[in-house]
Design an enzyme around this catalytic site. Structure first.
Site, PDB file in Angstrom:
ATOM      1  N   THR A  39       3.275   9.291  -8.044  1.00  0.00           N
ATOM      2  CA  THR A  39       2.693   8.691  -7.312  1.00  0.00           C
ATOM      3  C   THR A  39       1.217   8.903  -7.501  1.00  0.00           C
ATOM      4  O   THR A  39       0.779   8.312  -7.146  1.00  0.00           O
ATOM      5  CB  THR A  39       3.427   7.969  -6.378  1.00  0.00           C
ATOM      6  OG1 THR A  39       3.603   9.255  -5.409  1.00  0.00           O
ATOM      7  CG2 THR A  39       5.006   7.852  -6.656  1.00  0.00           C
ATOM      8  N   SER A  40       0.877   9.884  -8.238  1.00  0.00           N
ATOM      9  CA  SER A  40      -0.744  10.608  -8.029  1.00  0.00           C
ATOM     10  C   SER A  40      -0.942   9.812  -8.587  1.00  0.00           C
ATOM     11  O   SER A  40      -1.818   8.655  -8.604  1.00  0.00           O
ATOM     12  CB  SER A  40      -0.501  11.551  -8.313  1.00  0.00           C
ATOM     13  OG  SER A  40      -0.206  12.484  -9.528  1.00  0.00           O
ATOM     14  N   GLU A  52      -3.804   2.817 -17.600  1.00  0.00           N
ATOM     15  CA  GLU A  52      -3.577   1.687 -17.249  1.00  0.00           C
ATOM     16  C   GLU A  52      -4.557   0.548 -17.540  1.00  0.00           C
ATOM     17  O   GLU A  52      -5.769   0.628 -17.686  1.00  0.00           O
ATOM     18  CB  GLU A  52      -3.593   1.975 -16.015  1.00  0.00           C
ATOM     19  CG  GLU A  52      -2.416   3.020 -15.112  1.00  0.00           C
ATOM     20  CD  GLU A  52      -2.683   3.361 -13.998  1.00  0.00           C
ATOM     21  OE1 GLU A  52      -3.255   2.677 -13.049  1.00  0.00           O
ATOM     22  OE2 GLU A  52      -1.200   4.666 -13.584  1.00  0.00           O
ATOM     23  N   HIS A  94       1.827   0.894 -10.570  1.00  0.00           N
ATOM     24  CA  HIS A  94       0.839   0.917  -9.829  1.00  0.00           C
ATOM     25  C   HIS A  94       0.572   0.942  -8.598  1.00  0.00           C
ATOM     26  O   HIS A  94      -0.959   0.242  -8.402  1.00  0.00           O
ATOM     27  CB  HIS A  94      -0.438   1.527 -10.933  1.00  0.00           C
ATOM     28  CG  HIS A  94      -2.057   2.700  -9.455  1.00  0.00           C
ATOM     29  ND1 HIS A  94      -2.778   3.589 -10.447  1.00  0.00           N
ATOM     30  CD2 HIS A  94      -1.472   2.668  -8.321  1.00  0.00           C
ATOM     31  CE1 HIS A  94      -3.596   3.916  -9.350  1.00  0.00           C
ATOM     32  NE2 HIS A  94      -3.081   4.035  -8.742  1.00  0.00           N
ATOM     33  N   ILE A 151      -0.626  12.930   1.979  1.00  0.00           N
ATOM     34  CA  ILE A 151       1.120  11.798   1.666  1.00  0.00           C
ATOM     35  C   ILE A 151       2.445  13.327   1.570  1.00  0.00           C
ATOM     36  O   ILE A 151       3.126  12.728   1.527  1.00  0.00           O
ATOM     37  CB  ILE A 151       0.522  11.758   0.153  1.00  0.00           C
ATOM     38  CG1 ILE A 151      -0.244  10.180   0.272  1.00  0.00           C
ATOM     39  CG2 ILE A 151       1.218  11.207  -0.573  1.00  0.00           C
ATOM     40  CD1 ILE A 151      -1.238   9.920  -0.919  1.00  0.00           C
ATOM     41  N   GLY A 197      -0.629  17.590   0.648  1.00  0.00           N
ATOM     42  CA  GLY A 197      -2.069  16.445   1.548  1.00  0.00           C
ATOM     43  C   GLY A 197      -1.204  16.018   2.945  1.00  0.00           C
ATOM     44  O   GLY A 197       0.360  15.774   2.754  1.00  0.00           O
ATOM     45  N   ALA A 210       2.312   2.328  -5.519  1.00  0.00           N
ATOM     46  CA  ALA A 210       2.835   2.482  -3.991  1.00  0.00           C
ATOM     47  C   ALA A 210       1.964   2.829  -3.117  1.00  0.00           C
ATOM     48  O   ALA A 210       2.050   2.587  -2.026  1.00  0.00           O
ATOM     49  CB  ALA A 210       2.735   4.096  -4.769  1.00  0.00           C
TER      50      ALA A 210
END
Length: 321
Positions: free
Chosen positions: A233-234, A264, A283, A154, A152, A285
Site C-alpha cells: 500500500t506504499s 498508474e 490506490h 503507518i 513509520g 487505501a
C-alpha cells in the site's frame, strides 16, 4: 496585507472541508490544479496546500517567489522535484500521518482478503458455483509472522492491528527503534532478507526514492516462503511488478494484495488481472472521509505555525539534510 493560501485538491470532500476549515486572517483560494485560477492565485501565494507533489518543480518557485511552505496532503511525495524545492529554500511537508489509520486498516483488509482467498469466494457466489465448505486452502492470521518494511506512522499502526489478531510482528527500517521502543510496541528488528525469509505476510510502508525502487525484486521474492503473502500500500515501483507476476504465476508466492502499481492507472492488459491469487484496489487505501478531515486540519495547522514564525512540522527527510 493578509498572507495567501492556495489550496489544490481533486477530492470534493477535501475541497469542502478546506472551505469550512480555512484559518481566518488569510486570503484563501480553493482552486483546481493547473487552472487559470490556480495560475492567477499562485503569483501572490505564501502557502501552497493540497495534493500538489506533481506541481512541485522549478516553474512553481519561479511563479510563486514568496512561497514559505509547500504542504502536501498525501503521505507520498515521489512526484515532487526535491532539488527544485531545496534550491528555492522552501520546505515541503507531508500530511503528518493523517492517512495512517486508513492505510493501516486497508493493509490488514488486504491481508485478510488474500489469506481467505476472497476473490475465489466472491467468484464462486456470483458465478453460481456455491460449494459450501469445499474451499481451496485458506489461512487464519492468528499465529502468523508479519514482516513490516518501514515502521513509520503507518507501519506502527499496522503492527498494533496485527497484534490484535495474535500475530508475531518483525520489522525492518533504516531508522531502527531502541530496545525499549521495540518492547513498548511489541516488535522485533530483523535484517531485510532475514525478515523476508521468516515472514508469512510481508507488508510495505516505505516512501519511494532511489533506495526503495524495486526494493522487492526477483531475488528478494525468491527468499520468501511459497506460502507467503505480499501486501503493498506504499508505492508501486517499490516492487518489481514483472518479478511479482512471475512469482505469483509460478506458485513461488501464495498471494499478493496491491493498492499501488508501477504504472498508474495501470494498463488494462496488466497480467496481474488474469491471476486468481491477487487482490487489487485502485490506490484508494488513504482517501477516507476521516483522513480527508485530518490531512486538511494538519495542513492548515502547519500553515499557521509558519505564519507565527515557528518551524513547520513533517518536513520531508530529504530537506532536513
Amino acid at each position: 496585507m493578509p498572507e495567501r493560501i492556495v489550496f489544490v485538491t481533486p477530492f470534493s470532500d477535501s475541497a469542502e472541508m478546506a472551505d469550512a476549515m480555512a484559518p481566518p486572517g488569510f486570503d484563501f483560494f480553493n482552486v483546481a490544479a493547473a487552472s487559470p485560477e490556480y495560475h492567477a492565485a499562485l503569483a501572490g501565494a505564501d502557502y501552497l496546500v493540497g495534493f500538489v507533489s506533481g506541481l512541485v518543480q522549478t516553474e512553481l518557485f519561479e511563479a510563486a517567489p514568496n512561497l514559505k511552505l509547500v504542504q502536501v496532503l498525501s503521505a507520498g511525495y515521489d512526484n515532487a522535484d526535491i532539488d527544485a524545492a531545496r534550491a528555492a529554500g522552501v520546505p515541503v511537508a507531508n500530511n503528518g500521518g493523517a492517512n495512517s489509520v486508513a492505510v493501516s486498516e486497508h493493509a490488514v483488509m488486504l491481508m485478510l482478503a488474500c489469506a481467505r482467498n476472497l476473490p475465489w469466494q466472491y467468484a464462486s457466489v456470483t458465478g453460481g458455483r456455491w460449494t459450501g465448505n469445499d474451499t481451496p486452502r485458506v489461512f487464519e492470521l492468528r499465529g502468523k509472522t508479519l514482516g513490516i518494511v518501514g515502521l513509520g506512522s503507518i507501519g506502527k499502526k499496522v503492527a498494533r492491528l496485527a497484534q490484535a489478531f495474535g500475530m508475531t510482528v518483525n520489522y525492518y527500517d533504516i531508522a531502527r527503534l531502541s530496545e525499549d521502543q521495540e518492547d513498548a510496541l511489541g516488535v522485533r528488528f530483523r535484517l531485510l532478507d532475514e525478515m523476508l525469509e521468516g515472514a508469512d505476510i510481508v507488508t510495505l510502508h516505505v516512501p519511494l526514492n532511489a533506495s526503495t525502487h524495486h526494493l522487492i525484486n526477483a531475488d528478494r521474492l525468491a527468499r520468501m516462503q511459497a506460502s507467503a503473502i505480499l501486501i503493498n500500500t506504499s508505492r508501486g515501483p517499490v516492487v518489481d511488478e514483472a518479478a511479482l507476476t512471475d512469482a505469483l504465476t509460478s506458485g513461488r508466492l501464495f498471494a499478493a494484495g496491491l493498492d499501488v502499481f508501477e504504472e498508474e492507472p495501470t494498463a488494462p492488459d496488466n497480467p496481474l488481472f488474469t491471476l486468481g491469487n491477487v487482490v487489487l484496489t485502485p490506490h484508494l487505501a488513504g482517501p477516507t472521509y476521516e483522513s480527508h478531515t485530518a490531512r486538511v486540519r494538519n495542513g492548515f495547522d502547519n500553515v499557521q505555525r509558519v505564519a507565527r514564525g515557528e518551524a513547520p512540522l513533517w518536513v520531508i527527510p530529504e530537506l532536513l539534510e
